[in-house]
Design an enzyme around this catalytic site. Structure first.
Site, mmCIF file in Angstrom:
data_model
loop_
_atom_site.group_PDB
_atom_site.id
_atom_site.type_symbol
_atom_site.label_atom_id
_atom_site.label_comp_id
_atom_site.label_asym_id
_atom_site.label_seq_id
_atom_site.Cartn_x
_atom_site.Cartn_y
_atom_site.Cartn_z
ATOM 1 N N GLY A 143 0.860 -1.177 0.000
ATOM 2 C CA GLY A 143 0.000 0.000 0.000
ATOM 3 C C GLY A 143 0.892 1.220 0.000
ATOM 4 O O GLY A 143 1.896 1.270 -0.713
ATOM 5 N N GLU A 144 0.574 2.202 0.825
ATOM 6 C CA GLU A 144 1.400 3.403 0.953
ATOM 7 C C GLU A 144 1.927 3.445 2.386
ATOM 8 O O GLU A 144 1.164 3.656 3.324
ATOM 9 C CB GLU A 144 0.582 4.650 0.622
ATOM 10 C CG GLU A 144 1.345 5.942 0.722
ATOM 11 C CD GLU A 144 2.659 5.921 -0.053
ATOM 12 O OE1 GLU A 144 3.720 6.047 0.599
ATOM 13 O OE2 GLU A 144 2.618 5.778 -1.282
ATOM 14 N N SER A 145 3.223 3.236 2.539
ATOM 15 C CA SER A 145 3.785 3.064 3.887
ATOM 16 C C SER A 145 3.538 4.276 4.778
ATOM 17 O O SER A 145 3.243 4.125 5.968
ATOM 18 C CB SER A 145 5.291 2.774 3.805
ATOM 19 O OG SER A 145 5.986 3.838 3.171
ATOM 20 N N CYS B 50 6.228 -5.258 0.329
ATOM 21 C CA CYS B 50 6.337 -3.924 -0.257
ATOM 22 C C CYS B 50 6.262 -2.853 0.841
ATOM 23 O O CYS B 50 7.199 -2.706 1.617
ATOM 24 C CB CYS B 50 5.277 -3.738 -1.343
ATOM 25 S SG CYS B 50 5.625 -2.381 -2.484
ATOM 26 N N ARG C 224 12.556 3.608 -0.013
ATOM 27 C CA ARG C 224 11.201 3.614 -0.587
ATOM 28 C C ARG C 224 11.268 3.889 -2.090
ATOM 29 O O ARG C 224 12.143 4.599 -2.556
ATOM 30 C CB ARG C 224 10.336 4.704 0.053
ATOM 31 C CG ARG C 224 10.029 4.517 1.518
ATOM 32 C CD ARG C 224 9.493 5.789 2.158
ATOM 33 N NE ARG C 224 8.187 6.160 1.676
ATOM 34 C CZ ARG C 224 7.911 7.277 0.985
ATOM 35 N NH1 ARG C 224 8.871 8.110 0.640
ATOM 36 N NH2 ARG C 224 6.685 7.549 0.627
ATOM 37 N N ILE D 284 6.005 -3.222 -7.756
ATOM 38 C CA ILE D 284 5.168 -2.047 -8.032
ATOM 39 C C ILE D 284 5.579 -0.944 -7.061
ATOM 40 O O ILE D 284 5.314 -1.044 -5.863
ATOM 41 C CB ILE D 284 3.662 -2.374 -7.860
ATOM 42 C CG1 ILE D 284 3.265 -3.552 -8.748
ATOM 43 C CG2 ILE D 284 2.809 -1.147 -8.162
ATOM 44 C CD1 ILE D 284 1.887 -4.114 -8.447
ATOM 45 N N ARG D 285 6.229 0.079 -7.566
ATOM 46 C CA ARG D 285 6.751 1.163 -6.700
ATOM 47 C C ARG D 285 7.449 0.548 -5.485
ATOM 48 O O ARG D 285 7.213 0.932 -4.344
ATOM 49 C CB ARG D 285 5.626 2.107 -6.265
ATOM 50 C CG ARG D 285 5.040 2.926 -7.393
ATOM 51 C CD ARG D 285 3.894 3.803 -6.923
ATOM 52 N NE ARG D 285 4.330 4.739 -5.894
ATOM 53 C CZ ARG D 285 3.603 5.088 -4.842
ATOM 54 N NH1 ARG D 285 2.416 4.575 -4.660
ATOM 55 N NH2 ARG D 285 4.064 5.946 -3.969
ATOM 56 N N HIS E 99 5.209 -8.479 -4.485
ATOM 57 C CA HIS E 99 3.834 -8.833 -4.104
ATOM 58 C C HIS E 99 3.491 -10.262 -4.498
ATOM 59 O O HIS E 99 2.814 -10.485 -5.508
ATOM 60 C CB HIS E 99 2.846 -7.902 -4.815
ATOM 61 C CG HIS E 99 2.867 -6.487 -4.355
ATOM 62 N ND1 HIS E 99 2.114 -6.036 -3.295
ATOM 63 C CD2 HIS E 99 3.554 -5.415 -4.817
ATOM 64 C CE1 HIS E 99 2.331 -4.737 -3.130
ATOM 65 N NE2 HIS E 99 3.199 -4.342 -4.030
ATOM 66 N N GLU F 112 1.280 -12.106 -3.333
ATOM 67 C CA GLU F 112 -0.174 -12.296 -3.260
ATOM 68 C C GLU F 112 -0.885 -11.922 -4.556
ATOM 69 O O GLU F 112 -2.049 -12.239 -4.750
ATOM 70 C CB GLU F 112 -0.747 -11.491 -2.082
ATOM 71 C CG GLU F 112 -0.810 -9.990 -2.260
ATOM 72 C CD GLU F 112 0.523 -9.272 -2.095
ATOM 73 O OE1 GLU F 112 0.534 -8.030 -2.227
ATOM 74 O OE2 GLU F 112 1.551 -9.932 -1.844
#
Length: 200
Positions: free
Chosen positions: A51-53, A83, A112, A141-142, A178, A180
């Protein structure tokens, strides 16, 4: 007599929670979406999703979850971070936003968005000796990158150029990518084995 299903949770403040819940459920775990300290207290292992840490960090403080998660990690609860979850497990971040905090526990330095923005996402097959064959098809992904590891940290996977993308230290497991999202369940199975080992 069959062993009881591992009781695990996915921190459900932000990010790809459903995907982790699906993989863990398919592997036979009893899974809870964790948003409150009482839910954390009822499980034996925790997944920190992508997600967004920085957002998950802020929400964990707003929901009163930061200290309980830190205490659970310090007490030896198995935790798997993917991630953003890897960033949240790291003791050190090289490029966090102002005031960004982590739960910590994993003796690594993480950068990051080390691979650039969403458009720089990529996929690669990784050799992960701890998981055996076949290689792991990894989606970045990022994604963050593990830049430094402490003495007790095992490097589970590296890119061809040697950059570290999966680590384990004691009861803590982290991947830059990821699993998952690709139908790859062996990291989650490894995490559940860690939960079972601690519960014995």
């Amino acid at each position: 007599m069959t062993a009881p299903a591992p009781r695990v949770g996915v921190l459900a403040l932000q990010g790809d929670v459903r995907e982790h819940v699906r993989v863990l459920t398919d592997l036979g775990a009893e899974v809870t979406a964790v948003r409150r300290p009482a839910e954390l207290a009822a499980i034996d292992g925790l997944v920190l999703p992508g997600g967004e840490s920085s957002v998950i960090d802020k929400l964990s403080r707003a929901f009163g979850m930061r200290e309980p998660v830190r205490e659970a990690i310090a007490a030896g609860m198995p935790v798997y971070g993917t991630c953003a979850g890897l960033i949240l497990l790291a003791d050190r971040i090289t490029d966090g936003i102002a005031g960004q905090q982590t739960f910590g526990g994993l003796d690594v330095t993480v950068r990051r968005n080390a691979f650039g923005s969403q458009v720089d996402s990529f996929e690669v097959d990784l050799d992960v000796p701890a998981l055996g064959e076949p290689p792991v098809h990894a989606v970045f992904i990022r994604a963050p990158l593990v830049e430094e590891t402490g003495d007790g940290v095992e490097r589970l996977a590296v890119l061809e150029d040697g950059r570290i993308v999966a680590v384990r230290q004691g009861a803590l497991l982290g991947t830059s990518f990821h699993p998952e999202m690709t139908g790859e369940n062996r990291f989650h199975a490894l995490f559940l084995d860690m939960v079972r080992d601690r519960s014995r």
